[in-house]
Scaffold this active site. Structure first.
Site, PDB file in Angstrom:
ATOM      1  N   ASP A  17      23.156 -12.516   5.028  1.00  0.00           N
ATOM      2  CA  ASP A  17      23.419 -13.374   3.864  1.00  0.00           C
ATOM      3  C   ASP A  17      24.904 -13.588   3.650  1.00  0.00           C
ATOM      4  O   ASP A  17      25.345 -14.710   3.380  1.00  0.00           O
ATOM      5  CB  ASP A  17      22.803 -12.740   2.613  1.00  0.00           C
ATOM      6  CG  ASP A  17      23.071 -13.559   1.353  1.00  0.00           C
ATOM      7  OD1 ASP A  17      22.885 -14.788   1.408  1.00  0.00           O
ATOM      8  OD2 ASP A  17      23.444 -12.983   0.323  1.00  0.00           O
ATOM      9  N   MET A  69       0.810  -1.221   0.000  1.00  0.00           N
ATOM     10  CA  MET A  69       0.000   0.000   0.000  1.00  0.00           C
ATOM     11  C   MET A  69       0.847   1.277   0.000  1.00  0.00           C
ATOM     12  O   MET A  69       0.309   2.381   0.149  1.00  0.00           O
ATOM     13  CB  MET A  69      -0.976  -0.001   1.188  1.00  0.00           C
ATOM     14  CG  MET A  69      -1.946  -1.184   1.202  1.00  0.00           C
ATOM     15  SD  MET A  69      -2.979  -1.290  -0.298  1.00  0.00           S
ATOM     16  CE  MET A  69      -3.122  -3.097  -0.446  1.00  0.00           C
ATOM     17  N   CYS A  70       2.155   1.140  -0.165  1.00  0.00           N
ATOM     18  CA  CYS A  70       3.047   2.305  -0.218  1.00  0.00           C
ATOM     19  C   CYS A  70       2.889   3.056  -1.532  1.00  0.00           C
ATOM     20  O   CYS A  70       2.808   2.445  -2.587  1.00  0.00           O
ATOM     21  CB  CYS A  70       4.500   1.840  -0.157  1.00  0.00           C
ATOM     22  SG  CYS A  70       5.221   1.989   1.458  1.00  0.00           S
ATOM     23  N   HIS A  71       2.905   4.378  -1.444  1.00  0.00           N
ATOM     24  CA  HIS A  71       2.872   5.193  -2.660  1.00  0.00           C
ATOM     25  C   HIS A  71       4.266   5.263  -3.275  1.00  0.00           C
ATOM     26  O   HIS A  71       5.250   5.372  -2.560  1.00  0.00           O
ATOM     27  CB  HIS A  71       2.436   6.619  -2.313  1.00  0.00           C
ATOM     28  CG  HIS A  71       1.041   6.693  -1.813  1.00  0.00           C
ATOM     29  ND1 HIS A  71       0.718   6.420  -0.503  1.00  0.00           N
ATOM     30  CD2 HIS A  71      -0.124   6.992  -2.436  1.00  0.00           C
ATOM     31  CE1 HIS A  71      -0.593   6.550  -0.347  1.00  0.00           C
ATOM     32  NE2 HIS A  71      -1.130   6.895  -1.494  1.00  0.00           N
TER      33      HIS A  71
END
Lengths: 161, 161, 161, 161, 161, 161
Positions: free
Chosen positions: F130, F75-77
């Protein structure tokens, strides 16, 4: 006379120049749908009372696809979307179960968001297909079209039904 | 009885486990279309004699989208596609100009490629819309569906028309 | 003695060679969490009875991120994931509301899926933050770690708590 | 006689069918370079003693681009890369400062990794340009070519210099 | 004296702050090329009369890569491109067949588009290589450089040939 | 009373409308960390004198992830970031070796960059994990939280420690 603005002087595709266009609020409303069997209809609607149902996933997929439209459609301009909403509506009628998918996209930019709305609706329908295809591969994604757009120099558009 | 395999025990979506499925050759053939006006039809077909026409761009978009299906459709498994082909066919009939889009996808893997074929066909249709929308925003993307699939434990599927 | 296998002979990072490693089933289970206020806790849990709740969106984001791990973590090998599942569990205790996030990833390949599980859990937590930050920006994403892995030459790992 | 295998029967591009090709170890070594001014040369080499130098960033970019090749080059097949390494070598000669970029890519798959090696080397050179262009925009990326490939039915290739 | 603006106070790379820079129209023109054999030249040019030729695909790839530059080049700022065009020109001369690739990029933003133009030209050349490598793996991508840029505080740049 | 602004009238998630919000300078500072063993600590810090060390790679990953936040968090713009910086600091204390990760993000736009800063810090920590997991899989990513934000209608935020 109108021409294919996407062609350059060598007759090849280009991303057309919109640097002179004004930044205004623009909206688009697109529609797609998916026709499903009674069995799929019942699975989808009964799982709606649970969390994480089919339509939630489809709708997240549609919103994410709207944001990625310029990455998927070659000649689309990248646009900073300001709002995306997707809504569902069942149209059931004598053994015909059709999920109507409405996408609404808004931006404040120098080109329209028709492609973003159409892409959101299409991906939403594809995701419903994906999540239900174990039950029935015969589902059909219905017509996908622009219902309305507002803003921009070319003016508003509203589909007549 | 069949169930929505995409739901986990908490009732939420998951990417289903295919680690036990065999790696076999699998194919899918999907169909989409776009209904255009006579004017758009003439623009597209006349530019076909040139390089870089509308259909070339659409077809590249479709092939690239097929490869990105697992990135667009949330619960799709990543699959190493072995072949993608897209073919076009015009169905013209009394002021009705419909571009039929056929996508063919093949893999050697542990799940089918129905979604890849459907996504390729959809994105191909969306790209045609994008490149012609300056002429007519009223174009309609027609029904999108799986025509045939082969390979895999669930057996072959062929749509009856 | 163990060394940083990611460094080449010029002392720079490389993607290590796994072409000789066997393709076996490998799993990983990672954990993350997010500490929220009582208000956020109540919003999230009350919306769970509705469709499209916060946790559904977070979980879709986590699954999609798992598939994109090799695109986000520079030295990760691309792996065809065979299963991804995310599960939630609330640990509430005297004004402490912690959402535990469990990710489970499985593949049949030549390297492990620890990074995929950790990335899924992290992105899941970040998405919960995003969807609730209008209420409270003080939420804290808790410790994120590998709980268990199986398969592969380096053997199994299980975190002792 | 050899033909453009990427064209389908309609004369359009397709992703060629490799489902019948054997999975074997395949390697590719590609070379690119960038010609820089003395000033840029001195900046790059003096910062090498520090952490986070220009070449580190370029090399991470190259490795990430190798993994994304099938997403960037339209008709490339997705391949699970097993190893990527990038190495640098300065060729300095009377006010000519050329950074040679060597990329090495390896897979075990049904098609070669020439494009992955070429893409890695190109993106590596582009990143050096990007990080030094504030000093000099006149830098030139030198010739980019395949040095060697092994594996696959078409046999080995080694460039004669 | 100019310095590597991409380094932070810890000597590591950063994405430099452009929040104070003005939004102005900026353009860039970059050039790359690919040297091919007579056989490849003839294949490419003869297929140009058909739809879907090699250069169409290459040019779509270049345009899509321009839009994805900030995703490929680590320290590049995301920029909303307003126009991208790619044009081709053959320079043939006694058994030397060189395809010149010109990319033109335009934006209205707070930083330049040199990297977008260079990336578009490079990816275009790589795609030609990919589509013709079944005929000849000895093709060489020629020098890649910025021809011209306009706009921005650092002023215009034009390469002297 | 505050509510979950991400929910539409059907109770599903949406990308909230920010088209009316003003474009202002906005910053965010987020923190994450990773707890490592003495052995990992020594490997990382000793390799820092070389080029291409672990932290360089992690930091490039963090910056690239910041730019891709809207593609990862549903939902990030999408926001055009104007600056991203990542800094490291070791907190060592009696066999406890914690690498503190600080991310700083800046934009000039109509919504904040908290998620971009949090995503950058998380991905940076994941990348350290990693690159060192061949030595020790027991490393723990510490708490991840917003330290400070400035700009925007909701006002500034500063975490109290």
């Amino acid at each position: 006379m109108k021409k294919l603005t996407h062609l350059n002087e060598q007759g090849r595709a280009k991303m057309v120049d919109i640097s002179e266009k004004q930044e205004t609020v623009r909206t688009a409303h697109a529609i797609s749908s998916i026709l499903v069997s009674k069995e799929v209809y019942e699975k989808i609607t009964s799982s709606q009372v649970k969390k994480g149902d089919v339509l939630s996933v489809a709708q997240v997929a549609g919103i994410m696809a709207a944001k990625r439209t310029a990455d998927i459609i070659p000649m689309c301009h990248p646009i900073a979307l300001k709002a995306v909403d997707i809504q569902f509506e069942w149209k059931c009628d004598e053994n015909k179960y059709e999920l109507m998918i409405h996408s609404f996209v808004k931006t404040k930019g120098s080109t329209g968001v028709e492609m973003e709305a159409l892409t959101a609706a299409s991906v939403c329908a594809l995701t419903v297909y994906d999540m239900c295809k174990a039950i029935d591969k015969g589902m059909v994604i219905g017509q996908t079209y622009l219902m309305e757009k507002t803003g921009g120099k070319s003016g508003d558009f509203r589909r007549e039904l």
